[in-house]
Enzyme design. Structure first.
Site, short mmCIF file in Angstrom:
data_model
loop_
_atom_site.label_atom_id
_atom_site.label_comp_id
_atom_site.label_asym_id
_atom_site.label_seq_id
_atom_site.Cartn_x
_atom_site.Cartn_y
_atom_site.Cartn_z
N THR A 197 41.50 45.44 51.29
CA THR A 197 41.13 43.91 50.96
C THR A 197 41.57 43.80 49.48
O THR A 197 41.47 44.44 48.58
CB THR A 197 39.67 43.67 51.37
OG1 THR A 197 39.65 42.40 50.94
CG2 THR A 197 38.83 44.55 50.46
N ARG A 198 42.04 42.24 49.33
CA ARG A 198 42.20 42.08 48.09
C ARG A 198 41.17 40.80 47.98
O ARG A 198 41.04 40.19 46.79
CB ARG A 198 43.58 41.35 47.84
CG ARG A 198 43.75 40.50 48.54
CD ARG A 198 45.35 39.57 48.12
NE ARG A 198 45.46 38.30 48.64
CZ ARG A 198 45.98 37.82 49.81
NH1 ARG A 198 46.34 38.78 50.56
NH2 ARG A 198 46.00 36.56 50.04
N HIS A 202 32.97 40.11 53.03
CA HIS A 202 32.18 39.21 53.86
C HIS A 202 31.90 39.79 55.25
O HIS A 202 32.26 40.95 55.53
CB HIS A 202 32.59 37.62 53.90
CG HIS A 202 34.04 37.71 54.62
ND1 HIS A 202 34.51 38.12 55.72
CD2 HIS A 202 35.21 37.47 53.84
CE1 HIS A 202 35.51 38.13 56.02
NE2 HIS A 202 36.39 37.60 54.86
N HIS A 205 34.29 41.30 57.51
CA HIS A 205 34.82 42.44 56.92
C HIS A 205 33.80 43.56 57.49
O HIS A 205 34.41 44.64 57.88
CB HIS A 205 35.09 42.63 55.52
CG HIS A 205 36.09 41.71 55.04
ND1 HIS A 205 36.22 41.41 53.73
CD2 HIS A 205 37.41 41.35 55.51
CE1 HIS A 205 37.29 40.42 53.43
NE2 HIS A 205 37.91 40.36 54.49
N ARG A 291 43.71 40.39 61.05
CA ARG A 291 44.53 39.18 61.03
C ARG A 291 45.35 38.82 59.78
O ARG A 291 44.57 38.90 58.73
CB ARG A 291 43.54 37.99 61.44
CG ARG A 291 44.02 36.44 61.42
CD ARG A 291 42.98 35.54 61.89
NE ARG A 291 42.22 35.49 60.59
CZ ARG A 291 42.12 34.50 59.64
NH1 ARG A 291 43.15 33.72 59.60
NH2 ARG A 291 41.12 34.62 58.60
#
Length: 388
Positions: A197-198, A202, A205, A291
């Site tokens: 992730t960048r 949340h 995730h 996604r």
């Protein structure tokens, strides 16, 4: 001075039988005086990140910046010239005034010598072709295309070495692929999954990570901390959010937080492949692709980053891809769900875009507990209050 060069290690793939060759050689002592008189080349933040990824084996089987044959083959076929799967050419761009460099050249960044390249070739960058095929657009509003157009018109190719591992702002969490593999082996994880992730963590995730953790022995939380676009949440804030989340909500023995020092390219599907192949080199057996992985704007379809993996056989990839649909909180279901599990339309769903989250944080507003844990929300709120 200790030089880090590519070392050679064989790792079993999660599919059994096939071996993945991680091209690495042990470092050796080197006298800095030997650098005197060598030409020097100042490189960008992205190239410095690429140098680390190459020298530590994260971008194996690459051992240096790619030559013209590999460059064109990757762009046109998603493979190196020898047929090995690879999706983004890792290049060292320079200006035309530096195109004549050959032999050993010291690479400098931020006023310090950080490594070298043995230049074997220089060739013309095909920027339009690269933009169309890698980023699927020539629109300079795309951050990856903008970076491509701004860099030099000539690429240098050759094997590289790194003088020291730049532990940077996260020394506790900055591990090379070999070091992550050592942790995985020490913990006895026979299977493990990586999450890239960048963005700040949340609840959606967290949901994906824990669903995956039901299937495997260990979870590698691997946030990207290299160069990102200006409006992304800074890496130190994102890493701190992970730290507070792990303290209270994850099993410590089955979770490892380690930073991923690559630069972000925003190449969507192509970058999803790069992220998967490099995580294989870190020793994990599975990789989550959700996604719009590595996407930006509206340049890619929602699930293009999942569909592109059909270009390779599972044996070629050497890592299993876990594909997840969009997840969100449903007020009527009272839990996190996906279109596979929720019967309600979007009016029942709590979905906050990154832009909306940044707007709320900038305005000092609280984020809903259904969207993110309160501890994470406080880290983000405090960071944005300081920026304001």
């Amino acid at each position: 001075m200790t030089i880090l060069l590519p070392e050679s290690t064989l790792l079993p793939t999660p599919l059994g039988g096939t071996l993945v060759n991680l091209v690495r050689r042990p470092g050796h002592d080197f006298d800095p005086a030997e650098l005197a008189g060598l030409p020097r080349l100042n490189i960008s933040d992205r190239s410095a990140a690429d140098l680390e990824m190459l020298a530590t084996g994260a971008y194996s089987p690459l051992t240096g910046f790619v030559n013209e044959a590999d460059y064109l083959s990757v762009i046109e076929r998603l493979r190196l010239a020898d047929g090995t799967p690879w999706s983004i050419p890792i290049t060292l761009p320079v200006g035309r005034d530096q195109a004549g460099l050959r032999g050993r050249v010291v690479l400098s960044h931020g006023g310090q010598d950080i490594g070298w390249i043995d230049v074997q070739e220089a060739y013309e960058a095909r920027k339009s072709l690269e933009a169309r095929e890698i980023y699927r657009t020539e629109d300079s509003a795309h951050p990856g295309v903008a970076a491509l157009l701004a860099q030099g018109d000539v690429n240098l190719a050759g094997p590289v070495a790194l003088f020291e591992i730049p532990r940077g702002a996260f020394p506790r969490h900055h591990r090379t692929p070999a070091e992550v593999r050592e942790v995985i082996e020490a913990r006895g994880w026979r299977s493990s999954v990586a999450f890239q992730t960048r963005n700040p963590i949340h609840r959606a995730h967290e949901y994906l990570q824990k669903v995956a953790l039901e299937l495997v022995d260990g979870l590698l939380l691997h946030p990207l901390v290299g160069t990102t676009k200006g409006d992304d949440v800074p890496a130190d804030t994102r890493v701190k959010a992970y730290e507070v989340l792990l303290e209270g909500y994850y099993p410590q023995a089955r979770t490892l937080l380690s930073v991923y020092p690559a630069a972000m390219r925003y190449a969507g599907p192509r970058e999803a492949i790069l992220h998967a192949l490099s995580r294989r080199n870190y020793g994990v057996t599975h990789f989550i692709v959700g996604r719009d992985h590595a996407g930006v704007g509206n340049y890619y379809g929602t699930y293009d980053a999942q569909e592109i993996f059909s270009a390779y056989t599972p044996a070629e990839l050497g890592i299993q891809i876990l594909k997840f649909e969009h997840t969100f909180y449903c007020n009527s279901c009272g839990q996190l769900v996906s279109p596979r599990t929720c019967p309600h339309d979007s009016s029942h769903h709590l979905v906050l875009s990154g832009t909306k989250v940044r707007e709320k944080l900038s305005a000092g507003e609280n984020l809903p507990a259904e969207f993110t844990r309160p501890e994470v929300a406080e880290v983000l709120r405090a960071a944005y209050a300081g920026r304001n």
